[in-house]
Write an enzyme that holds these catalytic residues in place. Structure first.
Site, PDB file in Angstrom:
ATOM      1  N   GLU A 159       0.293  -0.951  -0.135  1.00 32.25           N
ATOM      2  CA  GLU A 159       0.039   0.151  -0.096  1.00 32.25           C
ATOM      3  C   GLU A 159       0.939   1.653  -0.344  1.00 32.25           C
ATOM      4  O   GLU A 159       1.776   1.017   0.614  1.00 32.25           O
ATOM      5  CB  GLU A 159      -0.971  -0.629   1.375  1.00 32.25           C
ATOM      6  CG  GLU A 159      -1.405   1.378   1.478  1.00 32.25           C
ATOM      7  CD  GLU A 159      -3.217   1.581   0.211  1.00 32.25           C
ATOM      8  OE1 GLU A 159      -2.567   3.164   0.129  1.00 32.25           O
ATOM      9  OE2 GLU A 159      -3.455   1.036   0.187  1.00 32.25           O
TER      10      GLU A 159
ATOM     11  N   ASP B 277      -6.222  -3.633  -5.879  1.00 34.65           N
ATOM     12  CA  ASP B 277      -7.107  -3.963  -5.412  1.00 34.65           C
ATOM     13  C   ASP B 277      -7.627  -2.248  -5.493  1.00 34.65           C
ATOM     14  O   ASP B 277      -6.486  -1.260  -4.638  1.00 34.65           O
ATOM     15  CB  ASP B 277      -7.304  -4.423  -3.849  1.00 34.65           C
ATOM     16  CG  ASP B 277      -8.692  -3.443  -2.922  1.00 34.65           C
ATOM     17  OD1 ASP B 277      -9.574  -3.191  -3.266  1.00 34.65           O
ATOM     18  OD2 ASP B 277      -8.980  -3.852  -1.896  1.00 34.65           O
TER      19      ASP B 277
END
Length: 290
Positions: free
Chosen positions: A112, A161
């Site tokens: 991330e 994602d």
């Protein structure tokens, strides 16, 4: 934020001109500008708590399961033994939560770019982020491109994602990204990526699917229903390195009892197959552009 007026949050974005979804807000729980984006968490009247990044709804407690279960299991259930999983993006933790339910999964790596998304979601969205501290999970804060370049041939499944193709996520929709995904997979590996909606962004969907088809011998587009996303639907591009893979036919089928134990609310093998059945206008558009 100027998207909240008279107690309502409205998602207004150039990616879907002329369309806006509004949610009535009971309370603003958190608002900040991180190094990369605006982060907003609100309590809504009808959909529980919701996360927005740069004014775009990422998830609400009421309907997030349809997105997170489908982006996870459309790929996991097509791999014979998905043990080592990479998730690029997904700092809210919802995809990590779902992936860890699969009995074959041994390790999950989450990459991330914005650590503030992770910390904010741990504080305000614990039902999504509850497994981010699981011992099977390794979290790497940084750029997904760099991580892929440094970890070749390591993963069975890679799930992207991502938010929509603007800002920090823009490069995740390009062919160079799919080439990196391929290099980071083990033999027979599978990828799944958020790929937009055909109702508003057909050109972007076509280009993303084409990028995947240019790199992977098997590629397909599937959809799921998410009421709080633009047009109520979102799609995924999937690719497999195994040319024998039929992405629309899961090779791992869980029983109803297993799905209950896994706390699955949306996914099963029937909805897996149905996700790849597309309207005629989509089939025709793909025939023209691919």
């Amino acid at each position: 934020m100027d998207v909240i007026k008279a107690g309502w949050f409205s998602e207004v974005n150039d990616l879907w001109p002329g369309v806006a979804l509004s949610l009535e807000i009971e309370e603003v729980l958190h608002s900040e500008r991180s190094q990369f984006q605006d982060i907003l968490v609100v309590k809504t009247k009808s959909h529980g708590k919701a996360l927005m990044l740069d004014g775009v709804i990422q998830c609400t407690e009421k309907d997030e399961m349809s997105y997170h279960e489908m982006i996870s299991y459309l790929s996991l259930c097509n791999h014979p033994k998905p043990e080592h999983i990479l998730i690029v993006g997904g700092g809210d933790g919802g995809t990590v939560r779902e992936v860890l339910k699969h009995p074959d999964v041994k390790t999950v790596t989450l990459v991330e770019i914005d650590d503030r998304v992770i910390e904010v979601c741990k504080q305000y969205l614990p039902d999504l982020s509850l497994n981010l501290d699981n011992p099977k999970v390794n979290i790497s804060i940084g750029d997904g491109f760099k991580y892929l370049r440094d970890h070749l041939g390591e993963f069975d499944v890679i799930i992207t994602d991502s938010s929509d193709p603007v800002g920090p996520a823009e490069n995740l929709f390009k062919q160079s990204y799919y080439e990196l995904l391929k290099a980071a997979l083990k033999q027979g590996g599978i990828v799944a990526s958020q790929a937009g909606t055909v109702w508003m962004n057909m050109d972007q969907v076509c280009s993303t699917l084409q990028h995947c088809k240019n790199v992977f011998p098997v590629a397909a587009y599937a959809v799921t229903s998410v009421p709080t996303y633009p047009t109520g639907q979102i799609g995924f591009v999937l690719g497999s390195l195994d040319e024998e893979t039929n992405l629309a036919e899961p090779i791992r089928i869980f029983s109803d009892e297993e799905l209950d134990r896994m706390s699955m609310s949306y996914y099963n093998d029937k909805i897996h197959r149905a996700a790849f059945i597309l309207p005629r206008f989509v089939e025709k558009a793909f025939a023209r552009c691919l």
